[in-house]
Design a protein around this motif. Structure first.
Motif, PDB file in Angstrom:
ATOM      1  N   SER A  70       0.827  -1.207   0.000  1.00 11.51           N
ATOM      2  CA  SER A  70       0.000   0.000   0.000  1.00 11.51           C
ATOM      3  C   SER A  70       0.861   1.258   0.000  1.00 11.51           C
ATOM      4  CB  SER A  70      -0.957   0.002   1.194  1.00 11.51           C
ATOM      5  OG  SER A  70      -0.238   0.098   2.403  1.00 11.51           O
ATOM      6  N   ILE A  71       1.991   1.242   0.690  1.00 10.90           N
ATOM      7  CA  ILE A  71       2.897   2.393   0.696  1.00 10.90           C
ATOM      8  C   ILE A  71       3.494   2.603  -0.686  1.00 10.90           C
ATOM      9  CG2 ILE A  71       5.103   3.254   1.575  1.00 10.90           C
ATOM     10  CD1 ILE A  71       4.379   1.900   4.250  1.00 10.90           C
ATOM     11  N   ASP A 114      12.017   2.691   1.269  1.00  8.96           N
ATOM     12  CA  ASP A 114      12.082   1.867   2.478  1.00  8.96           C
ATOM     13  C   ASP A 114      11.110   0.692   2.396  1.00  8.96           C
ATOM     14  OD1 ASP A 114      13.979   3.561   3.498  1.00  8.96           O
ATOM     15  OD2 ASP A 114      12.569   4.686   4.757  1.00  8.96           O
ATOM     16  N   ALA A 115       9.909   0.957   1.911  1.00 14.63           N
ATOM     17  CA  ALA A 115       8.904  -0.102   1.784  1.00 14.63           C
ATOM     18  C   ALA A 115       9.337  -1.129   0.746  1.00 14.63           C
ATOM     19  CB  ALA A 115       7.552   0.494   1.407  1.00 14.63           C
ATOM     20  N   LEU A 116       9.959  -0.661  -0.330  1.00 11.69           N
ATOM     21  CA  LEU A 116      10.426  -1.583  -1.360  1.00 11.69           C
ATOM     22  C   LEU A 116      11.542  -2.475  -0.818  1.00 11.69           C
ATOM     23  CD1 LEU A 116      10.059  -2.384  -4.309  1.00 11.69           C
ATOM     24  CD2 LEU A 116      11.803  -0.719  -4.892  1.00 11.69           C
ATOM     25  N   GLY A 117      12.430  -1.897  -0.014  1.00 16.31           N
ATOM     26  CA  GLY A 117      13.488  -2.692   0.612  1.00 16.31           C
ATOM     27  C   GLY A 117      12.930  -3.752   1.542  1.00 16.31           C
ATOM     28  N   ALA A 118      11.922  -3.385   2.320  1.00 21.02           N
ATOM     29  CA  ALA A 118      11.292  -4.359   3.218  1.00 21.02           C
ATOM     30  C   ALA A 118      10.594  -5.456   2.427  1.00 21.02           C
ATOM     31  CB  ALA A 118      10.299  -3.646   4.130  1.00 21.02           C
ATOM     32  N   SER A 119       9.995  -5.064   1.314  1.00 23.64           N
ATOM     33  CA  SER A 119       9.329  -6.049   0.462  1.00 23.64           C
ATOM     34  C   SER A 119      10.337  -7.036  -0.122  1.00 23.64           C
ATOM     35  CB  SER A 119       8.581  -5.329  -0.664  1.00 23.64           C
ATOM     36  OG  SER A 119       7.980  -6.246  -1.527  1.00 23.64           O
ATOM     37  N   TRP A 120      11.498  -6.533  -0.494  1.00 23.00           N
ATOM     38  CA  TRP A 120      12.544  -7.417  -1.032  1.00 23.00           C
ATOM     39  C   TRP A 120      13.048  -8.384   0.031  1.00 23.00           C
ATOM     40  CZ3 TRP A 120      13.626  -8.783  -5.706  1.00 23.00           C
ATOM     41  CH2 TRP A 120      13.319  -7.944  -6.752  1.00 23.00           C
ATOM     42  N   LEU A 121      13.119  -7.943   1.278  1.00 28.61           N
ATOM     43  CA  LEU A 121      13.545  -8.841   2.357  1.00 28.61           C
ATOM     44  C   LEU A 121      12.539  -9.973   2.541  1.00 28.61           C
ATOM     45  CD1 LEU A 121      14.970  -6.344   4.982  1.00 28.61           C
ATOM     46  CD2 LEU A 121      16.240  -7.997   3.605  1.00 28.61           C
TER      47      LEU A 121
END
Length: 72
Positions: free
Chosen positions: A29-30, A43-50
Motif C-alpha cells: 500500500s505504501i 524503504d517499503a520496497l526494501g522491506a518487500s525485497w527482504l
C-alpha cells in the motif's frame, strides 16, 4: 497421497506467509500510494525485497534464515 515431510514443509510455508501477510500488505500500500514520499517508497520496497528473500530461503528449506530475513 503426499509425503508427511511435504505436508510439514507446506505448513511451515503457510505459517510464515500468514505471519508476515500484514507487513507485506502494508509495504504494497505504501509503494502504490501516490501521496507517500520517494524515501518512504524506497524503504517499503526494501522491506518487500527482504520478505521475497525470506520466501526464497523457505523454498530452499533454510527455515532459520527465512525467519531471520522476514524479521528484518
Amino acid at each position: 497421497m503426499a509425503k508427511v515431510s511435504s505436508v510439514q514443509k507446506n505448513d511451515r510455508r503457510r505459517k510464515l506467509a500468514d505471519k508476515y501477510a500484514e507487513r507485506r500488505a502494508d509495504c504494497k500500500s505504501i509503494i502504490r500510494s501516490t501521496k507517500t514520499t520517494e524515501e518512504a517508497k524506497d524503504d517499503a520496497l526494501g522491506a518487500s525485497w527482504l520478505l521475497t528473500a525470506a520466501r526464497a530461503h523457505l523454498r530452499a528449506g533454510d527455515y532459520a534464515e527465512a525467519e531471520r530475513r522476514a524479521a528484518e
